[in-house]
Motif scaffolding. Structure first.
Motif, PDB file in Angstrom:
ATOM      1  N   SER A   1       0.508  -1.476   0.132  1.00  0.00           N
ATOM      2  CA  SER A   1       0.119  -0.176  -0.531  1.00  0.00           C
ATOM      3  C   SER A   1       0.848   1.126   0.003  1.00  0.00           C
ATOM      4  CB  SER A   1      -0.591  -0.178   1.347  1.00  0.00           C
ATOM      5  OG  SER A   1      -1.425  -1.230   1.352  1.00  0.00           O
ATOM      6  N   TYR A   2       1.343   1.027   0.783  1.00  0.00           N
ATOM      7  CA  TYR A   2       2.498   2.262   0.900  1.00  0.00           C
ATOM      8  C   TYR A   2       4.238   2.906   0.906  1.00  0.00           C
ATOM      9  CZ  TYR A   2      -1.441   2.801   4.171  1.00  0.00           C
ATOM     10  OH  TYR A   2      -2.750   2.127   4.942  1.00  0.00           O
ATOM     11  N   TYR A   3       4.698   1.689  -0.110  1.00  0.00           N
ATOM     12  CA  TYR A   3       5.956   1.290  -0.656  1.00  0.00           C
ATOM     13  C   TYR A   3       5.333   1.292  -1.838  1.00  0.00           C
ATOM     14  CZ  TYR A   3       7.423   2.580   4.315  1.00  0.00           C
ATOM     15  OH  TYR A   3       7.710   3.034   5.352  1.00  0.00           O
ATOM     16  N   PRO A   4       5.554   1.355  -2.886  1.00  0.00           N
ATOM     17  CA  PRO A   4       5.463   1.551  -4.214  1.00  0.00           C
ATOM     18  C   PRO A   4       6.291   1.614  -4.725  1.00  0.00           C
ATOM     19  CG  PRO A   4       4.232   3.791  -4.287  1.00  0.00           C
ATOM     20  CD  PRO A   4       3.988   2.911  -2.747  1.00  0.00           C
ATOM     21  N   GLU A   5       6.607   0.833  -5.686  1.00  0.00           N
ATOM     22  CA  GLU A   5       8.379   0.729  -6.642  1.00  0.00           C
ATOM     23  C   GLU A   5       9.156   1.068  -6.356  1.00  0.00           C
ATOM     24  OE1 GLU A   5       8.510   0.585 -10.580  1.00  0.00           O
ATOM     25  OE2 GLU A   5       6.655  -0.345 -10.336  1.00  0.00           O
ATOM     26  N   VAL A   6       9.742   0.013  -5.073  1.00  0.00           N
ATOM     27  CA  VAL A   6      10.716   0.766  -4.742  1.00  0.00           C
ATOM     28  C   VAL A   6      11.818  -0.921  -4.795  1.00  0.00           C
ATOM     29  CG1 VAL A   6      10.185   2.236  -2.912  1.00  0.00           C
ATOM     30  CG2 VAL A   6       9.739   0.253  -1.871  1.00  0.00           C
ATOM     31  N   MET A   7      11.476  -1.656  -5.037  1.00  0.00           N
ATOM     32  CA  MET A   7      12.216  -3.453  -5.403  1.00  0.00           C
ATOM     33  C   MET A   7      11.985  -3.300  -6.563  1.00  0.00           C
ATOM     34  SD  MET A   7      11.936  -4.775  -2.884  1.00  0.00           S
ATOM     35  CE  MET A   7      11.267  -4.127  -0.729  1.00  0.00           C
ATOM     36  N   SER A   8      13.644  -3.346  -6.734  1.00  0.00           N
ATOM     37  CA  SER A   8      13.771  -3.792  -8.218  1.00  0.00           C
ATOM     38  C   SER A   8      13.500  -5.623  -8.192  1.00  0.00           C
ATOM     39  CB  SER A   8      15.118  -3.238  -8.549  1.00  0.00           C
ATOM     40  OG  SER A   8      15.598  -4.339  -7.694  1.00  0.00           O
ATOM     41  N   ARG A   9      14.234  -6.800  -7.566  1.00  0.00           N
ATOM     42  CA  ARG A   9      14.215  -7.754  -7.489  1.00  0.00           C
ATOM     43  C   ARG A   9      14.006  -8.545  -6.709  1.00  0.00           C
ATOM     44  NH1 ARG A   9      19.530  -9.026 -10.530  1.00  0.00           N
ATOM     45  NH2 ARG A   9      20.220  -7.106 -12.259  1.00  0.00           N
TER      46      ARG A   9
END
Ligand code: HEM
Length: 289
Positions: free
Chosen positions: A191-199
């Motif tokens: 919900s609150y940390y979108p699009e911060v992980m690449s893999r």
């Protein structure tokens, strides 16, 4: 799928609406960055990058992205994640469960920062997950520390890697507290940390627990699970992330514990954005008054 020109237009429209969203949420901070252009810590390039992340997570639907950003700010106002990351002292029992490493010399984009979760080191799950709010403050705090080491003005370091290592998982029947705990973290992060992980890599998953993967994947949006990879051999991490990772993971680097980024020793000034440092100082002063 929108064209790059349409996407740029949406980003600009979204950023123009940041002041209204900030006002509605009554909170002006995201991952240590100011969103209101009137503020002295505001940076347009960062605002655009943050807008892009929320839009991308919502398949470029501006209304959904606005809603998600507003909800994120409301949650941040309430939870105070910067405090969890940089002010609160967490129980040392959590230390063995999470490590952050940072390889500045890494040349492949968006894999400098690795968040290692070593939940196999939980000997008795109840002691960790039963008091869920306390676990959550530690887990969110770790996420906030990691976020401060990304750089939203640098396209090669705007995402992190997460590795779940389930080596030594001692209990082969999953305790209900684990299911509840992991579900809560996943909900907050989605919900609150979108699009911060690449893999995301899952290693040392005991065969007998492979079904957990299928179960937990149902809590996670497809956009996220697309980034998942289960590696049967932990040494395969090195083939994906290079020599800098520890030898246990197939690299040539030092032991994981020796690579742990130590926020206390480094000093928070070294990693905190100016705005995050300012907000934390303000909280501290307000508490004294
Ligand atoms: C996520 C704990 C076993 C797959 C999580 C999370 C926790 C957790 C706390 C939340 C995400 C986070 O902290 O970043 C545990 C514990 C286990 C266990 C204590 C001990 C038995 C497994 C196993 C698998 C698995 C055996 C199989 C691969 C996953 C997946 C996620 C997850 C797919 C979602 C990742 C995400 O969206 O971030 N786990 N887990 N877990 N776990 Fe586990």
């Amino acid at each position: 799928m929108s064209t790059p020109e349409e996407q740029e237009k949406l980003v600009n429209q979204f950023v123009e609406q940041f002041p209204d969203i900030v006002e509605e949420a009554d909170y002006d901070e995201l991952w240590g960055n100011q969103l209101d252009p009137k503020g002295s810590y505001y940076k347009e390039s960062i605002a655009k990058k943050l807008a892009t992340k929320f839009l991308r997570a919502n398949r470029w639907d501006l209304e959904l992205a606005k809603e998600q950003l507003k909800n994120t700010l409301i949650w941040r106002k309430e939870f105070n994640p910067l405090s969890a990351g940089f002010r609160e002292k967490h129980d040392e029992k959590f230390d063995v469960l999470g490590v952050i490493t940072y390889h500045s010399e890494q040349t492949v984009p968006n894999i400098k920062l690795i968040n290692w979760n070593l939940y196999g080191n939980v000997k008795e799950p109840r002691t960790i997950f039963e008091d869920l709010p306390t676990f959550m403050r530690w887990r969110v705090g770790l996420m906030e520390q990691a976020l401060q080491m990304l750089n939203f003005e640098d396209d090669t370091n705007e995402y992190m890697v997460q590795i779940h290592d389930y080596k030594n998982v001692a209990f082969l029947k999953l305790d209900p507290s684990v299911k509840k705990g992991s579900k809560s973290v996943i909900e907050i992060f989605t919900s609150y940390y979108p699009e911060v992980m690449s893999r995301k890599y899952f290693v040392n998953v005991p065969l007998i627990l492979s079904w957990v993967y299928t179960l937990v994947k149902t809590f996670v949006p497809k956009e996220t699970s697309r980034k998942f990879q289960v590696l049967s051999n932990s040494k395969d991490v090195g083939s994906s992330l290079g020599d800098l990772v520890p030898t246990d993971y197939g690299g040539k680097g030092k032991k994981l514990e020796d690579q742990r980024f130590n926020f206390n020793k480094t000093g928070r000034e070294a990693v905190l954005s100016d705005y995050a440092a300012y907000l934390l100082q303000k909280q501290f002063t307000e508490e004294l008054d």
